[in-house]
Enzyme design. Structure first.
Site, mmCIF file in Angstrom:
data_model
loop_
_atom_site.group_PDB
_atom_site.id
_atom_site.type_symbol
_atom_site.label_atom_id
_atom_site.label_comp_id
_atom_site.label_asym_id
_atom_site.label_seq_id
_atom_site.Cartn_x
_atom_site.Cartn_y
_atom_site.Cartn_z
ATOM 1 N N ARG A 77 -0.062 0.025 1.334
ATOM 2 C CA ARG A 77 -0.847 0.065 0.090
ATOM 3 C C ARG A 77 -1.821 1.240 0.092
ATOM 4 O O ARG A 77 -2.080 1.849 -0.953
ATOM 5 C CB ARG A 77 -1.583 -1.264 -0.099
ATOM 6 C CG ARG A 77 -0.622 -2.382 -0.533
ATOM 7 C CD ARG A 77 -1.132 -3.762 -0.205
ATOM 8 N NE ARG A 77 -2.359 -4.066 -0.894
ATOM 9 C CZ ARG A 77 -3.264 -4.939 -0.466
ATOM 10 N NH1 ARG A 77 -3.066 -5.596 0.659
ATOM 11 N NH2 ARG A 77 -4.344 -5.162 -1.164
ATOM 12 N N ARG A 121 -10.440 -10.836 4.989
ATOM 13 C CA ARG A 121 -10.556 -11.224 3.572
ATOM 14 C C ARG A 121 -9.940 -12.597 3.340
ATOM 15 O O ARG A 121 -8.865 -12.893 3.835
ATOM 16 C CB ARG A 121 -9.871 -10.197 2.667
ATOM 17 C CG ARG A 121 -9.771 -10.716 1.215
ATOM 18 C CD ARG A 121 -9.691 -9.636 0.190
ATOM 19 N NE ARG A 121 -8.422 -8.963 0.141
ATOM 20 C CZ ARG A 121 -8.142 -7.996 -0.746
ATOM 21 N NH1 ARG A 121 -9.043 -7.633 -1.646
ATOM 22 N NH2 ARG A 121 -6.972 -7.416 -0.728
ATOM 23 N N LYS A 154 -13.731 -3.645 -4.897
ATOM 24 C CA LYS A 154 -13.699 -3.687 -6.362
ATOM 25 C C LYS A 154 -13.992 -5.102 -6.883
ATOM 26 O O LYS A 154 -14.850 -5.290 -7.741
ATOM 27 C CB LYS A 154 -12.326 -3.229 -6.899
ATOM 28 C CG LYS A 154 -11.934 -1.815 -6.472
ATOM 29 C CD LYS A 154 -10.572 -1.410 -7.016
ATOM 30 C CE LYS A 154 -9.404 -2.212 -6.487
ATOM 31 N NZ LYS A 154 -9.144 -2.074 -5.041
ATOM 32 N N ARG A 170 -3.756 2.368 -12.119
ATOM 33 C CA ARG A 170 -3.401 2.790 -10.766
ATOM 34 C C ARG A 170 -2.466 3.993 -10.779
ATOM 35 O O ARG A 170 -2.097 4.489 -9.720
ATOM 36 C CB ARG A 170 -2.697 1.641 -10.055
ATOM 37 C CG ARG A 170 -3.640 0.756 -9.251
ATOM 38 C CD ARG A 170 -2.812 -0.397 -8.749
ATOM 39 N NE ARG A 170 -3.217 -0.915 -7.490
ATOM 40 C CZ ARG A 170 -3.986 -1.986 -7.333
ATOM 41 N NH1 ARG A 170 -4.513 -2.592 -8.371
ATOM 42 N NH2 ARG A 170 -4.246 -2.438 -6.134
ATOM 43 N N ARG A 226 -4.195 -13.589 1.787
ATOM 44 C CA ARG A 226 -3.052 -13.031 1.059
ATOM 45 C C ARG A 226 -2.010 -12.493 2.033
ATOM 46 O O ARG A 226 -2.358 -11.844 3.008
ATOM 47 C CB ARG A 226 -3.534 -11.892 0.140
ATOM 48 C CG ARG A 226 -4.123 -12.383 -1.160
ATOM 49 C CD ARG A 226 -4.828 -11.292 -1.934
ATOM 50 N NE ARG A 226 -4.088 -10.039 -2.049
ATOM 51 C CZ ARG A 226 -4.549 -8.973 -2.693
ATOM 52 N NH1 ARG A 226 -5.746 -9.005 -3.285
ATOM 53 N NH2 ARG A 226 -3.840 -7.879 -2.764
#
Ligand code: ADP
Ligand code: ADP
Ligand code: ZN
Length: 212
Positions: A167, A123, A13, A88, A156
């Protein structure tokens, strides 16, 4: 143009929002990035959100809706915006509708859970502007440094495998129904997100009728 990007954690995203910003000249609003700014500054909202974020749960709707309302009232949103990571839950979608937002299109980036788990370990995110990179698939020009703003890149805490799995499960249970909500309105576009970044960008641009 008012767009929503919906997809699992790590679906791309943020990465695709950056391409759309360049093309459309409208801001992208990432509720995750705004929350991380609150955490870093130690605001009251940040302290309320911290535990949920660390465990991979969703932050309660009331907190998020107020935060988003405040952001959308800023002047840079007048010509449109891209929402990355909101709504969400169906309640968040209903609240957005209640704000009279008038969303044009909802792009759902569809991915495979096991691929996401492999992808997330690579990431890296800019501490200053929130831009997203990957150690293999989207390298910054200089290691550890954001190509956009020069800020430091970090991993993160919630990108460790265990939290990513939590998640993903939250996504399937609470966010997947948001797709049906927009499908009923006839504005949902499903995009196959399992390809290289530029290929996915082209699929999104084609679906939105934009030239590259
Ligand atoms: P990702 O980009 O990997 O999907 P985000 O940066 O969007 O993750 O979100 C990180 C965390 O922030 C989420 O796990 C959740 O705890 C919280 N969060 C972000 N956006 C929302 C939202 N719209 N509603 C509830 N919680 C949110
Ligand atoms: P989201 O905002 O949906 O959580 P990101 O845009 O941050 O996801 O992408 C998650 C990670 O995967 C980042 O490291 C990003 O560089 C990388 N990535 C994004 N799209 C792709 C893709 N199509 N193929 C491989 N890696 C990707
Ligand atoms: Zn940056």
């Amino acid at each position: 143009m008012k767009l929503i990007l919906i997809g699992a954690p790590g679906a791309g995203k943020g990465t695709q929002a950056e391409k759309l910003i360049e093309k459309l000249g409208i801001p992208s609003i990432s509720t995750g990035n705004i929350l991380r700014e609150h955490l870093a500054k130690g605001t009251e909202l940040g302290e309320k959100a911290r535990g949920y974020m660390e465990s991979g749960a969703l932050v309660p709707d009331d907190l998020i809706v107020d935060m988003l309302k405040a952001r959308l009232s800023k002047p840079d949103c007048e010509k449109g915006y891209i929402l990355d990571g909101y709504p969400r839950t169906v309640r968040q979608a209903e609240a957005l509708c209640g704000m009279g937002a008038g969303i044009d299109r909802v792009v759902s980036i569809e991915t495979d859970d096991e691929a996401i788990i492999r992808r997330m370990s690579g990431r890296r995110v800019c501490r200053d502007c929130g831009a997203s990179y990957h150690l293999l698939y989207n390298k910054p020009e200089k290691d550890g440094v954001c190509s956009k703003c020069g800020g430091p890149l970090y991993q993160r805490d919630d990108d460790k495998e265990e939290t990513v799995r939590a998640r993903l499960s939250v996504f399937h249970q609470q966010t997947e129904p948001v797709k049906a909500y927009y499908e009923k309105e006839g504005i949902l576009l499903r995009i196959d997100g399992m390809a290289e970044i530029p290929v996915v960008t082209k699929r999104i641009f084609d679906a939105l009728g934009l030239s590259e």
